[in-house]
Design an enzyme around this catalytic site. Sequence first.
Site, PDB file in Angstrom:
ATOM      1  N   LYS A 136      78.203  10.299  18.886  1.00 37.90           N
ATOM      2  CA  LYS A 136      77.374  11.318  18.263  1.00 37.90           C
ATOM      3  C   LYS A 136      77.931  11.574  16.867  1.00 37.90           C
ATOM      4  O   LYS A 136      79.134  11.846  16.707  1.00 37.90           O
ATOM      5  CB  LYS A 136      77.395  12.606  19.082  1.00 37.90           C
ATOM      6  CG  LYS A 136      76.742  12.496  20.452  1.00 37.90           C
ATOM      7  CD  LYS A 136      75.234  12.449  20.335  1.00 37.90           C
ATOM      8  CE  LYS A 136      74.569  12.590  21.693  1.00 37.90           C
ATOM      9  NZ  LYS A 136      73.098  12.617  21.593  1.00 37.90           N
ATOM     10  N   LYS A 139      63.383   8.819  28.187  1.00 33.56           N
ATOM     11  CA  LYS A 139      63.962   9.905  28.968  1.00 33.56           C
ATOM     12  C   LYS A 139      62.843  10.588  29.750  1.00 33.56           C
ATOM     13  O   LYS A 139      61.773  10.861  29.205  1.00 33.56           O
ATOM     14  CB  LYS A 139      64.636  10.936  28.056  1.00 33.56           C
ATOM     15  CG  LYS A 139      65.831  10.422  27.275  1.00 33.56           C
ATOM     16  CD  LYS A 139      66.367  11.484  26.337  1.00 33.56           C
ATOM     17  CE  LYS A 139      67.551  10.975  25.523  1.00 33.56           C
ATOM     18  NZ  LYS A 139      67.988  11.974  24.506  1.00 33.56           N
TER      19      LYS A 139
END
Length: 327
Positions: free
Chosen positions: A157, A253
Amino acid sequence: MSEARPSFEAHANFEARCYAESWPLRTAFVISRGARTEARVVVVEVSAAGFTGIGECTPYPRYGESVESVIAEISSVLPALREGLTREQLQHALPAGAARNAVDCALADWERRQSGIADSGPEWLPTVQTLVIADPDAMGEAARAAADRGVTVLKLKLDRQQVLERVAAVRAAAPECQLVIDANEAWAWEGLPALCEALAEQGVAMLEQPLPAGEDEPLASFPHPLPICADESCHTRADLPRLAGRYDMLNIKLDKTGGIREALALAETAKAQGFELMLGCMLCTSRAIRAAWPLGQFARFVDLDGPTWLAKDADPLRFEGGRVYWT
């Protein structure tokens, strides 16, 4: 990627309910949008004929969702569920998003249990391990620890700061690991082609959602030296026409697609159009990972490490050596 024909509606006298849960994290989860210390999820249960199906979703503020709004959406269809709302009808009763996901997965789970058919799919899936934003040395230490546990793919990230320094620290600490980067829409177009070249030279295998979803048109204007993956830019099949030429890969997702039904359809259509796939998740319990399991065998990258961030899990799967095992 076919599904069993819906059968929930054939049963009368069943119940449906939803409720919220909060799961503390073992450490802060830091991305470009900020830090989180708990996973707030909404659970749906449907029961009939002696069987109960469970679905879970994670409301995401980025998409205008909250626990309260998702519960309100689900509550609006509970009477219809009790009257036999089918999974096909559900696709029109609720929009794609977390609420529909929890309901669709609960119905799918009920179908699986009621059918008596053994779980299908692989015994285990590889999964990346996420490294949250920290200073380069801290990210390097986290990478080394993950590699020592047998992890082979690390997902970094990153925000706009110290991008190459953080990647270099992780690469030095875990030289054998494959690296993917998730910017969560935090980067700008200026300098992006050169940065992509530099990341490719460091062996980065994929870059996820560098630009905001509404500002990703420039991605079609330069050759990609490494694959670029759509996350926030891709929710359902309706998004595919505008993604061609901008992205090489899609992160699917269930909380974006609105359940496993649309997720399977999106995966099949996207692969037919030449996109590679990544399977992702939100911060969630293992219940949500079980629901996404059928998609794992079709994805180049599997990112199902959400439960590893929890201090305590529900119906836990086993995460070990860079794999998640169906247990």
